[in-house]
Design an enzyme around this catalytic site. Structure first.
Site, short mmCIF file in Angstrom:
data_model
loop_
_atom_site.label_atom_id
_atom_site.label_comp_id
_atom_site.label_asym_id
_atom_site.label_seq_id
_atom_site.Cartn_x
_atom_site.Cartn_y
_atom_site.Cartn_z
N GLU A 110 0.84 -1.18 0.00
CA GLU A 110 0.00 0.00 0.00
C GLU A 110 0.89 1.24 0.00
O GLU A 110 2.11 1.15 0.12
CB GLU A 110 -0.96 0.04 1.19
N HIS B 98 -4.63 2.88 8.13
CA HIS B 98 -3.39 2.37 8.73
C HIS B 98 -2.46 3.52 9.07
O HIS B 98 -2.33 4.46 8.29
CB HIS B 98 -2.66 1.45 7.75
#
Lengths: 386, 291
Positions: free
Chosen positions: B209, B247
Site C-alpha cells: 500500500e 493504517h
C-alpha cells in the site's frame, strides 16, 4: 494530532527550548494589547492554522506600529488562507500569534522524526533554513544533515556536536544549540511526538539561538497517556464529518468525488477507491468500518456518508471474515430504513454467511443492486453515477 | 514445507480471556492449530475451554513448550507483551493488536535486534499455513493448501486476494500479513527470502500500500535475489497526500510513498503488476501458468 504554532511554542517554553516572546490573540483588540505588552516594534503577526507555507501564502506580516497591528490582525482574522499545504479550499484563520520581531543573522532548519527505514529517531538539520525543505531534500539532498538516534540509548553528546559542527554553527552559540537540541529530543520522546520541526531556527544578530517557528505532530495512538495534550486538539481545523466519524471509531477521510463507499479494512478500502477510479468514477471518501465492524458502526457509517451532499451513489464492499455478512446486512437494512436512503446503492459482499446476508437484504425490499465480484461492482457503480 | 509456522507449531495466546482473544483463540483451535496455553495475569490455573491459562509467559513456556505467541492485549500493553514473549524464549511472536504507539514499537524493535525471535505485526491479521496452522484473525476456510506464498500489509485485502487465488485453483504455501504500522517486525524482504528458500512455494503474491518505502526496497530485492515469479499489487493509488488512510503507515508524505512510485519500482524490477484487484486471480493464473 497536529497543534498550532502558539501551542507548540508554549510546550517549548516548558522544555526550555528558546522561543521569542509572543502571545496568541483571537481579536484585533487582543492583538493590539499583545503587541503593546511586547514593549517594542516591529512585531510579527502570524496566522494560526494547521498547515505550513503560511509565509508564502500571505499569512505572516510585520507590523511597525499599533495601527498596522490592528489592520493586519483585522485582515487575518476570518480570512481564508490558502497555502501549498491547505489545498485550494484553504483554511479559515481564527487566531493570530503576535511575536516580538527579531533581527536575523542566520537561518537553519531542524527537525526530529521517526525514520521508518532505520527504525531510529532521525535528526534532520540544514543550513538552508527558512524555505521549503522538501524542495531542498529533493534537489540538493547533500545539504541535509541526518543523525540517527537509538531510542533505547537516547541522544548522545557526540551527536549534538555532530549536528553543530556539520551545520557550521558559530562557536559562541554552540552551547545554546546543544541545549536546545537535547531539550527538543526530550520533548519529542516524552510527548510521543511523530514530528517536531523548527523552520527556521535562527541565530539573531546578538548571537541568540531561537526557534522562530514550531510545528508539532503527535502520535494519535499514544494520546491515551497524554490527557493534557488531548486538550490542545482544535476541532475547527478538522473536517466536521471526519470529527463525527471519529466518535464511532470509523476511519473516514472526506474526498472530492461523488461515489460514497463503505468498506471493512483499510487496505481493501483503498483498493476499492482505486477500483471506483478505474471504472471512470471518483470516490467521495475513504471509509473503513474496521475488519470486524458492528451493526452500529455500519449504521453510523451510512448516516455520515448520506449526510454528504456530493454523494450520488454508494458502493458497499465487504469481505466478511471476522465480520459476518448476515450481521453486516442487518446493519445496512436498519441504517437504510432509518435514513430513508434514496440514492442508488451497490453491494458486493463475500465471505462468512454471505447467502444469509443477501437474503436479509433481499427480504428488506430495499433499492439495492448486488454485484457478483469487484469488477462487476465497479461497473455498476460507475453506471449509477455517469 | 511452508514458512515460519507448520503442524508442529505450539501456540500460546497472550490476552486469551479478552473478548477478541478468546473469540480468535477458539477459531484457531477449530482450524486445527495446536493452542497449548493462554496468558492472563491473575487468571493462572484457570482454563479457557481446554486451554490452560498461566499468569506469565515464562511459566507457560516451561510447562507446555510453546514455540509461538499470538498477542491480543490492548495497545497500551502491546510493547510489554512482546518483550515478555521475547524474554521467555518464544521464537515467533504474532501481534494482532492495533494502535501500539510508534515510539513503543521503535524501542521494541531496537531491543529485539539483540534477540533471535521473529515478530510479525503489530496491527496485522497474522499468518497461516493452510491445513496446518492458523495464527491470527483471518477466515481459515478461504485458504487452500498449495504453492503460492502471499505477503501483505493489510487484512481484508489479503483475504480478497487469497479468495481469488483459491477460486482460481491456486492453493497457498503460507500467507502472512506483516501489518499496516510504520514500524513492524517482519518486513517484505524477510518474507520474500523465506519464500525463495521454501521448496513448496512456486510463486509469490505481494500486496503493498501507499506510504513508506518498503515496497521499493522489496522490489530491488526481488530483482537481485529471487528466481520465483512475483505478482504485485499496490492499494491507494487514488489516495491524496498527507492524509492517513486508516493504517498508521499508509500516508504519503511529501513526494515519497506514492502508489505510482511503487508500481514503477515493481515494473523496473521484474514484478508482474496487477492494476485491477478484481482480476488478480486471473493475472496470477497467467503468471504462475496454472492450468
Amino acid at each position: 494530532m497536529k497543534i498550532h504554532e502558539y501551542q507548540a511554542k508554549e510546550l517549548f517554553r516548558q522544555y526550555n527550548i528558546p522561543v521569542a516572546q509572543s502571545s496568541v490573540a483571537f481579536s484585533k483588540e487582543e492583538a493590539l494589547k499583545a503587541a503593546i505588552d511586547l514593549g517594542a516594534f516591529p512585531v510579527v503577526i502570524k496566522a494560526q492554522i494547521h498547515a505550513g507555507g503560511r509565509g508564502k501564502g500571505g499569512g505572516v506580516k510585520l507590523a511597525a506600529n499599533p495601527d498596522q497591528v490592528l489592520t493586519i490582525a483585522d485582515q487575518f482574522l476570518g480570512m481564508n488562507l490558502v497555502t501549498h499545504q491547505t489545498g485550494p479550499e484553504g483554511r479559515i484563520v481564527r487566531k493570530v500569534l503576535v511575536e516580538a520581531g527579531q533581527s536575523i543573522d542566520k537561518e537553519f532548519y531542524l527537525s526530529l522524526l521517526v525514520d521508518r527505514q532505520t527504525e531510529k529517531i532521525v535528526i534532520m538539520a540544514s543550513q538552508a533554513g527558512g524555505i521549503d525543505i522538501e524542495a531542498v531534500a529533493e534537489k540538493t539532498p547533500e545539504k541535509i544533515i541526518k543523525v540517527y538516534v537509538d531510542p533505547l540509548l537516547g541522544i548522545q553528546g557526540y551527536q549534538l556536536r555532530e549536528v553543530g559542527f556539520r551545520l557550521g554553527f558559530p562557536a559562541p552559540a554552540m552551547k545554546q544549540l546543544y541545549g536546545l537540541l537535547f531539550n527538543l529530543y526530550t520533548f519529542f520522546m516524552e510527548s510521543d511526538a511523530s514530528l517536531v520541526e523548527i523552520n527556521p531556527l535562527i541565530l539573531t544578530s546578538v548571537g541568540t539561538v531561537l526557534a522562530l517557528d514550531a510545528k508539532v505532530d503527535f502520535d494519535s495512538n499514544a494520546l491515551f497517556r497524554h490527557k493534557d495534550l488531548l486538550a490542545l486538539r482544535d476541532l475547527d481545523e478538522e473536517d466536521p464529518m471526519e470529527v463525527e466519524a471519529s466518535k464511532y471509531n470509523l476511519n473516514y477521510v472526506n474526498l472530492t468525488g461523488n461515489v460514497g463507499n463503505i468498506v471493512n479494512g483499510a487496505g481493501l478500502a483503498m483498493a476499492t477507491m482505486d477500483i471506483i477510479k478505474n471504472a471512470g468514477a471518483t470516490p467521495a471518501n475513504f471509509m473503513d468500518v474496521g475488519g470486524g465492524a458492528s451493526a452500529e458502526q455500519v449504521e453510523n457509517a451510512f448516516r455520515i456518508i448520506l449526510a454528504d451532499p456530493k454523494v450520488k451513489a454508494i458502493l458497499i464492499n465487504i469481505f466478511g471474515g471476522i465480520l459476518r455478512c448476515d450481521i453486516f446486512a442487518r446493519g445496512v437494512v436498519d441504517a437504510a430504513k432509518k435514513t430513508g436512503v434514496t440514492i442508488p446503492v451497490v453491494i458486493r459482499m463475500e465471505g462468512t454467511n454471505v447467502d444469509q446476508g443477501k437474503q436479509i437484504l433481499t427480504d428488506a425490499g430495499l433499492n439495492l443492486t448486488f454485484a457478483s465480484d469487484l469488477s462487476d461492482a465497479a461497473a455498476k457503480i460507475a453506471a449509477a453515477v455517469n | 514445507m511452508s514458512i515460519f509456522v507448520n503442524k508442529d507449531t505450539k501456540l500460546l495466546v497472550q490476552g486469551i480471556t479478552g473478548k477478541e482473544g478468546s473469540f480468535h483463540a477458539r477459531h484457531c483451535v477449530t482450524y486445527g492449530t495446536n493452542v497449548v496455553a493462554g496468558i492472563t495475569p491473575g487468571k493462572g490455573g484457570q482454563k479457557m475451554d481446554d486451554v490452560p491459562i498461566f499468569d506469565m509467559v515464562s511459566q507457560a513456556v516451561a510447562e507446555t513448550g510453546a514455540t509461538a505467541s499470538m498477542i491480543f492485549v490492548p495497545p497500551p500493553f502491546g510493547a510489554d507483551a512482546i518483550i515478555e514473549a521475547a524474554d521467555a524464549g518464544i521464537g515467533l511472536i504474532v501481534t494482532i493488536t492495533e494502535g501500539i504507539p510508534i515510539l513503543d514499537m521503535l524501542k521494541v524493535k531496537n531491543y529485539l535486534a539483540t534477540k533471535t525471535c521473529r515478530l510479525i505485526g503489530p496491527n496485522c491479521p497474522g499468518i497461516i499455513t493452510p491445513d496446518e496452522c492458523k495464527i491470527g484473525i483471518m477466515p481459515g476456510k478461504i485458504h487452500k493448501k498449495g504453492g503460492i506464498g502471499v505477503v501483505s500489509r493489510s487484512g481484508t485485502l489479503t483475504y480478497e486476494v487469497v479468495d481469488q487465488l483459491t477460486k482460481a485453483g491456486m492453493g497457498q504455501s503460507t500467507c502472512i500479513g506483516i501489518g499496516g504500522d510504520p514500524v513492524n517486525g517482519t518486513n517484505f524482504i524477510d518474507v520474500l527470502a523465506a519464500f525463495e528458500a521454501d521448496d513448496e512455494t512456486t510463486g509469490i503474491v505481494m500486496v503493498g500500500e501507499i506510504g513508506g518505502s518498503a515496497e521499493e526496497e522489496a522490489a530491488a530485492y526481488v530483482q537481485k535475489h529471487l528466481t520465483k515469479p512475483v505478482v504485485g499489487f499496490i492499494a491507494g493509488l487514488t489516495a491524496p497526500p498527507g492524509r492517513r488512510m486508516g493504517h498508521a503507515g499508509a500516508i504519503i508524505s511529501g513526494t515519497s510513498g506514492t502508489g505510482a512510485a511503487k508500481i514503477q519500482a515493481f515494473r523496473d524490477n521484474g514484478i508482474h503488476v496487477c492494476e485491477n484487484l478484481g482480476k488478480i486471480g486471473q493475472i496470477c493464473k497467467d503468471v504462475f501458468r496454472v492450468t
